[in-house]
Design a protein around this motif. Structure first.
Motif, PDB file in Angstrom:
ATOM      1  N   THR A  64     -14.037  -6.111 -10.092  1.00  0.00           N
ATOM      2  CA  THR A  64     -14.550  -6.853  -8.939  1.00  0.00           C
ATOM      3  C   THR A  64     -14.673  -5.878  -7.786  1.00  0.00           C
ATOM      4  O   THR A  64     -14.291  -4.708  -7.890  1.00  0.00           O
ATOM      5  N   SER A  65     -15.212  -6.326  -6.677  1.00  0.00           N
ATOM      6  CA  SER A  65     -15.318  -5.462  -5.502  1.00  0.00           C
ATOM      7  C   SER A  65     -15.078  -6.276  -4.249  1.00  0.00           C
ATOM      8  O   SER A  65     -15.487  -7.443  -4.149  1.00  0.00           O
ATOM      9  N   ALA A  66     -14.387  -5.654  -3.290  1.00  0.00           N
ATOM     10  CA  ALA A  66     -14.094  -6.277  -2.009  1.00  0.00           C
ATOM     11  C   ALA A  66     -13.537  -5.196  -1.090  1.00  0.00           C
ATOM     12  O   ALA A  66     -13.035  -4.166  -1.560  1.00  0.00           O
ATOM     13  N   ASP A  67     -13.593  -5.444   0.195  1.00  0.00           N
ATOM     14  CA  ASP A  67     -13.076  -4.472   1.161  1.00  0.00           C
ATOM     15  C   ASP A  67     -11.561  -4.609   1.236  1.00  0.00           C
ATOM     16  O   ASP A  67     -11.031  -5.468   1.935  1.00  0.00           O
ATOM     17  N   VAL A  68     -10.858  -3.737   0.536  1.00  0.00           N
ATOM     18  CA  VAL A  68      -9.398  -3.793   0.491  1.00  0.00           C
ATOM     19  C   VAL A  68      -8.762  -2.957   1.598  1.00  0.00           C
ATOM     20  O   VAL A  68      -7.759  -3.356   2.194  1.00  0.00           O
ATOM     21  N   ASN A 159      -1.108  -8.239  -1.169  1.00  0.00           N
ATOM     22  CA  ASN A 159      -1.584  -7.881   0.165  1.00  0.00           C
ATOM     23  C   ASN A 159      -1.398  -6.380   0.342  1.00  0.00           C
ATOM     24  O   ASN A 159      -0.291  -5.851   0.218  1.00  0.00           O
ATOM     25  N   PHE A 160      -2.477  -5.661   0.652  1.00  0.00           N
ATOM     26  CA  PHE A 160      -2.437  -4.207   0.748  1.00  0.00           C
ATOM     27  C   PHE A 160      -2.242  -3.692   2.173  1.00  0.00           C
ATOM     28  O   PHE A 160      -2.411  -2.505   2.435  1.00  0.00           O
ATOM     29  N   VAL A 164       3.229  -6.352   9.570  1.00  0.00           N
ATOM     30  CA  VAL A 164       3.634  -6.067  10.945  1.00  0.00           C
ATOM     31  C   VAL A 164       2.751  -4.996  11.576  1.00  0.00           C
ATOM     32  O   VAL A 164       2.180  -5.188  12.646  1.00  0.00           O
ATOM     33  N   THR A 165       2.618  -3.864  10.894  1.00  0.00           N
ATOM     34  CA  THR A 165       1.877  -2.734  11.458  1.00  0.00           C
ATOM     35  C   THR A 165       0.403  -2.732  11.087  1.00  0.00           C
ATOM     36  O   THR A 165      -0.401  -2.071  11.730  1.00  0.00           O
ATOM     37  N   GLY A 166       0.049  -3.430  10.021  1.00  0.00           N
ATOM     38  CA  GLY A 166      -1.326  -3.427   9.552  1.00  0.00           C
ATOM     39  C   GLY A 166      -1.691  -2.199   8.748  1.00  0.00           C
ATOM     40  O   GLY A 166      -2.839  -2.039   8.337  1.00  0.00           O
ATOM     41  N   GLN A 167      -0.733  -1.318   8.509  1.00  0.00           N
ATOM     42  CA  GLN A 167      -0.985  -0.085   7.776  1.00  0.00           C
ATOM     43  C   GLN A 167      -1.367  -0.373   6.335  1.00  0.00           C
ATOM     44  O   GLN A 167      -0.801  -1.246   5.681  1.00  0.00           O
ATOM     45  N   PHE A 168      -2.354   0.382   5.825  1.00  0.00           N
ATOM     46  CA  PHE A 168      -2.781   0.237   4.437  1.00  0.00           C
ATOM     47  C   PHE A 168      -1.676   0.770   3.533  1.00  0.00           C
ATOM     48  O   PHE A 168      -1.192   1.889   3.699  1.00  0.00           O
ATOM     49  N   LEU A 169      -1.277  -0.014   2.535  1.00  0.00           N
ATOM     50  CA  LEU A 169      -0.113   0.295   1.724  1.00  0.00           C
ATOM     51  C   LEU A 169      -0.433   1.000   0.417  1.00  0.00           C
ATOM     52  O   LEU A 169       0.479   1.396  -0.312  1.00  0.00           O
ATOM     53  N   VAL A 174       2.211  -5.542  -1.079  1.00  0.00           N
ATOM     54  CA  VAL A 174       3.210  -6.599  -0.968  1.00  0.00           C
ATOM     55  C   VAL A 174       2.819  -7.747  -1.893  1.00  0.00           C
ATOM     56  O   VAL A 174       1.684  -8.233  -1.855  1.00  0.00           O
ATOM     57  N   LEU A 175       3.757  -8.183  -2.721  1.00  0.00           N
ATOM     58  CA  LEU A 175       3.519  -9.334  -3.588  1.00  0.00           C
ATOM     59  C   LEU A 175       3.762 -10.602  -2.779  1.00  0.00           C
ATOM     60  O   LEU A 175       4.894 -10.913  -2.413  1.00  0.00           O
ATOM     61  N   GLU A 176       2.681 -11.342  -2.491  1.00  0.00           N
ATOM     62  CA  GLU A 176       2.811 -12.538  -1.670  1.00  0.00           C
ATOM     63  C   GLU A 176       2.949 -13.803  -2.499  1.00  0.00           C
ATOM     64  O   GLU A 176       3.625 -14.741  -2.092  1.00  0.00           O
ATOM     65  N   THR A 177       2.289 -13.834  -3.647  1.00  0.00           N
ATOM     66  CA  THR A 177       2.289 -15.049  -4.465  1.00  0.00           C
ATOM     67  C   THR A 177       2.467 -14.685  -5.929  1.00  0.00           C
ATOM     68  O   THR A 177       1.904 -13.694  -6.403  1.00  0.00           O
TER      69      THR A 177
END
Length: 464
Positions: A64-68, A159-160, A164-169, A174-177
């Motif tokens: 797939t493709s998306a702006d990560v 979630n990449f 808090v900081t918005g930094q790309f991980l 982070v596993l949210e669900t």
């Protein structure tokens, strides 16, 4: 009056002798090369080129493709699908770099391993499907993964960006669900997302593969708010359809905005049997609830094709998504425009057999439609699809082979399968080699000589 200022002369300062200092010595040290080798994409007429996302795996992939990473350019998201040598590896390549002819890896991790979150250690070997959408409204997309064969319909949302900081991980999202969409189901689970228009949170949509759940398609609202649900705990479903009542062959799903309104339609096609695509929108059920409302159903072949795969992309530059279809063993992707309320064939992608292409801000991988054969290590007499999923005749394994999902068999006609399966006649049991007529609940089945390899469970004891 003349004033004269007297300035006292400075006395000479004694010179301090400093100890001798050695000049610094500089040298170059060769470090370990951990970068991804640059790939020169061979241009094709669709604005893409050749692309090999996994150097040690040549089986089918989910794409797939998306702006990560949040640079307003869609990135390339790939995962290893189900097949020999598969794992739960997910890789993301920078979309802006890809447009410049480079393969820059920005995230690489295993979605289902021995740990609850992202891991650098392989674990689950049943393959993964991927999808993506901006669920939390921050701009960058979250990535959805669903487990393949043997995974109990395990769905995760990643979630990449640091909340808090918005930094790309990068490789440590982070596993949210995390929840089981089909507890106890050991077949493959596919996933897509469904946009509901501007200002609304996209839905997460799952579809069960071939097996015992009658091609169960489910939609979930606010995917990032579901959280990490204990195994077996119920998760609210917004809408649900079995599409083809009584049909157990599995479906392919995709979604796209075919009208330019920002709202996606859902496309569903049976993996076997009649080659057709049915469209659905989300609407009111009339009783205060929500349901999948059927749209049109159109034929995509002669009635003999199987193993249909769906996709969506604006291939003709109209601003509307086209429905893309292909069949197992086919070398052509057919495209249909639906923006006028009917399925109108448009220019196909007959030359798009390798690599990937750019379609607006969307990437499309040919390997999603033309996966390599899964016949390696799996032998069957009679006819079978090029995906190695089904066969008519007597299934047999000679020597030692690896079946879909990582199970192995040894011997001739009486394969050893430490996973779980069900069969009448010669088949696989639980715990070792079995001859006769073993029956084990769950897993793959063989009745009257017809086998299904897609639902064979894998022997994973990992806590993923």
């Amino acid at each position: 009056m003349i004033l004269t200022r007297l300035i006292r002369a400075r006395e000479p300062r004694a010179r301090t002798v400093r100890p001798h200092r050695r000049a610094p010595i500089l040298w170059v040290e060769m470090l370990e090369d951990r970068s991804v080798p640059a790939i020169t994409f061979t241009p094709n007429t669709f604005g893409g080129g050749s692309f090999t996302p996994f150097s040690n795996y040549d089986g089918p992939i989910s794409f797939t493709s998306a702006d990560v990473n949040g640079d307003a350019v869609a990135d390339i998201i790939v995962s290893e699908g189900y097949g020999p040598g598969s794992s739960s590896e997910v890789r993301i390549f920078d979309g802006a770099a890809a447009r410049a002819g480079r393969a820059d890896l920005i995230a690489d991790f295993y979605a289902y391993s021995n740990v609850a979150g992202a891991s650098q250690t392989p674990g689950f070997a049943g393959g993964v499907s991927v999808a993506a959408a901006d669920f939390n409204g921050t701009g960058p997309a979250e990535v959805v993964t669903s487990a393949g064969v043997g995974g109990n319909g395990h769905v995760k949302v990643w979630n990449f960006h640091d909340p808090v900081t918005g930094q790309f991980l990068g490789s440590s999202p982070v596993l949210e669900t995390s929840f089981l969409s089909y507890p106890g189901f050991l077949g493959q689970t596919s996933v897509t997302t469904l946009s509901q228009g501007s200002g609304s949170t996209p839905l997460l949509v799952t579809a069960s593969g071939a097996g015992t759940t009658a091609s169960d398609v489910r939609a979930y609202a606010d995917p990032t708010a579901i959280g990490q649900v204990p195994a077996g705990a119920p998760v609210a479903v917004v809408a649900r359809t079995t599409v083809f009542p009584g049909y157990l062959g599995g479906v392919s799903i995709a979604s796209g905005d075919t009208t330019g309104t920002g709202t996606n339609e859902l496309f569903i096609a049976p993996s076997t049997g009649t080659p057709e695509v049915s469209t659905f929108t989300l609407g009111s059920s009339g009783t205060g609830g929500t349901e999948f409302l059927p749209g049109i159903t159109f034929s995509t072949g002669t009635g003999t094709e199987s193993g249909i795969t769906l996709g969506a992309a604006d291939i003709n530059g109209t601003g509307y998504a086209d429905v893309l279809t292909s069949f197992a063993g086919s070398s052509t992707i057919s495209a249909y425009s639906l923006n006028n309320g009917a399925a109108v064939p448009v220019t196909g992608l007959s030359g798009f057999t390798t690599g990937f292409g750019f379609f607006g801000n969307t990437f499309l991988a040919a390997s999603t439609f033309f996966p390599p054969s899964l016949s390696s290590g799996i032998s069957s007499t009679g006819t079978s699809t090029s995906l190695g999923l089904t066969g008519t005749g007597t299934t047999s394994t000679t020597g030692t082979g690896t079946a879909v999902g990582g199970t192995t068999g040894a011997g001739a006609g009486t394969p050893t399968n430490p996973g779980s399966g069900a069969g009448t006649g010669t088949g696989s049991g639980s715990g070792g080699s079995t001859t006769g007529t073993p029956t084990t609940p769950g897993g793959g089945s063989a009745t009257g000589g017809t086998s299904s390899a897609q639902n064979n469970s894998v022997t994973n004891t990992t806590n993923y």
